[in-house]
Design a protein around this motif. Structure first.
Motif, short mmCIF file in Angstrom:
data_model
loop_
_atom_site.label_atom_id
_atom_site.label_comp_id
_atom_site.label_asym_id
_atom_site.label_seq_id
_atom_site.Cartn_x
_atom_site.Cartn_y
_atom_site.Cartn_z
N LEU A 250 -5.40 0.44 8.34
CA LEU A 250 -5.21 1.77 6.77
C LEU A 250 -5.78 3.19 7.48
O LEU A 250 -7.20 3.16 7.00
N VAL B 224 1.23 -1.48 -0.01
CA VAL B 224 -0.02 -0.55 0.09
C VAL B 224 1.43 1.50 0.13
O VAL B 224 0.50 2.02 0.02
N LEU C 184 -4.83 7.19 0.58
CA LEU C 184 -3.89 6.29 1.06
C LEU C 184 -2.99 7.62 2.07
O LEU C 184 -2.35 8.20 1.44
N PHE D 125 -6.44 6.67 6.14
CA PHE D 125 -6.39 7.50 3.97
C PHE D 125 -7.21 9.08 4.86
O PHE D 125 -7.35 9.56 5.89
#
Length: 267
Positions: free
Chosen positions: A205, A183, A213, A207
């Motif tokens: 994760l 990622v 991201l 954002f």
């Protein structure tokens, strides 16, 4: 007539609104949005440890990581939450994607998926709704499904030859690097550390508000710290189990060894 006026006043006092609320401005500021995936085997293990009578609603696909939530987050805190207590979860709003939600966003700990979905929307979704791509219940839950399909942790780890096993231990560095390589931003990794073990339970994760991201640096959840370049609560000095089964054989082996030691010690 008087009865109608009484009801109107009563509803006003309770701050009820029969019109679906619309978020017009960001009254509860946040910095980023955290997307969290569960490993169901560890979630189920934790659930059963809390009470042996607990059962788990596991996903049909054994290799499926599932969604925990989509959380607007202010760096250094766990806020905001419950930004609009009158905008409650409505199952009819997500009916078009309910089948996918049951497969990818199930409630591992209890049978009713609605319980988890209602909690996630009421606590987090009502805050995320200041962002246009997340400003309805359907959009909010659909975004979680989209992210799961695009950043599926099982596949990411498998590419690095990290697969579920009840007996093998992995280095937290290897798990972290596998996600980072895929990622290109710094994730956060959470372990269940009960009974001195490291059992991977969540990967997060992050954002931006544009849903791009970004590094997870600065988020504050479950005593996470930086170990070198790694944001995690896992003990970096111990291996990490990526369980194949909710009640792993390893647990029985360790219990047998403990009982054998206690028997020898008490002789």
């Amino acid at each position: 007539m008087y009865a109608k006026k009484f009801v109107a006043c009563f509803l006003t006092l309770l701050n009820f609104d029969f019109v679906q609320p619309t978020v017009l401005k960001e009254d509860h500021p946040f910095d980023l949005v955290i997307f969290t995936q569960f490993w169901p085997q560890t979630v189920c293990k934790e659930w059963k440890e809390h009470n042996p009578s607990h059962t788990c609603a596991m996903p049909a696909k054994k290799d499926s990581w599932t969604i925990h939530g989509v959380w607007p987050t202010k760096l250094g805190t766990k806020t905001p939450a419950f930004c609009n207590r009158t905008w409650l979860f409505d199952p009819e709003e997500v009916r078009p994607i309910e089948k996918d939600l049951l497969a990818m966003w199930p409630n591992i700990e209890v049978e009713s998926a609605y319980t988890l979905w209602a909690h996630e929307w009421n606590k987090h979704g009502t805050c995320a709704a200041v962002l246009e791509p997340l400003n309805s219940q359907l959009k909010y839950f659909q975004q979680g499904l989209t992210w799961l399909q695009k950043y599926f942790i099982y596949d990411i780890l498998k590419e690095a030859n990290i697969v579920p096993s009840d007996n093998k231990e992995y280095r937290i560095e290897d798990i972290y690097q596998a996600v980072l390589k895929n990622v290109s931003v710094r994730p956060a990794i959470e372990c269940d550390r009960e009974h001195g073990g490291n059992f991977i339970v969540e990967v997060r994760l992050c954002f931006s508000k544009k849903l791009e991201l970004v590094d997870c640096d600065g988020i504050a959840f479950h005593d996470m710290e930086e170990y070198g370049s790694i944001l995690t609560n896992c003990n970096p000095n111990s291996g990490v189990y990526y369980l194949e089964n909710a009640v792993p054989k390893t647990v029985y082996v360790q219990l047998y060894k403990l009982l054998s030691w206690l028997q020898w010690f008490t002789l």
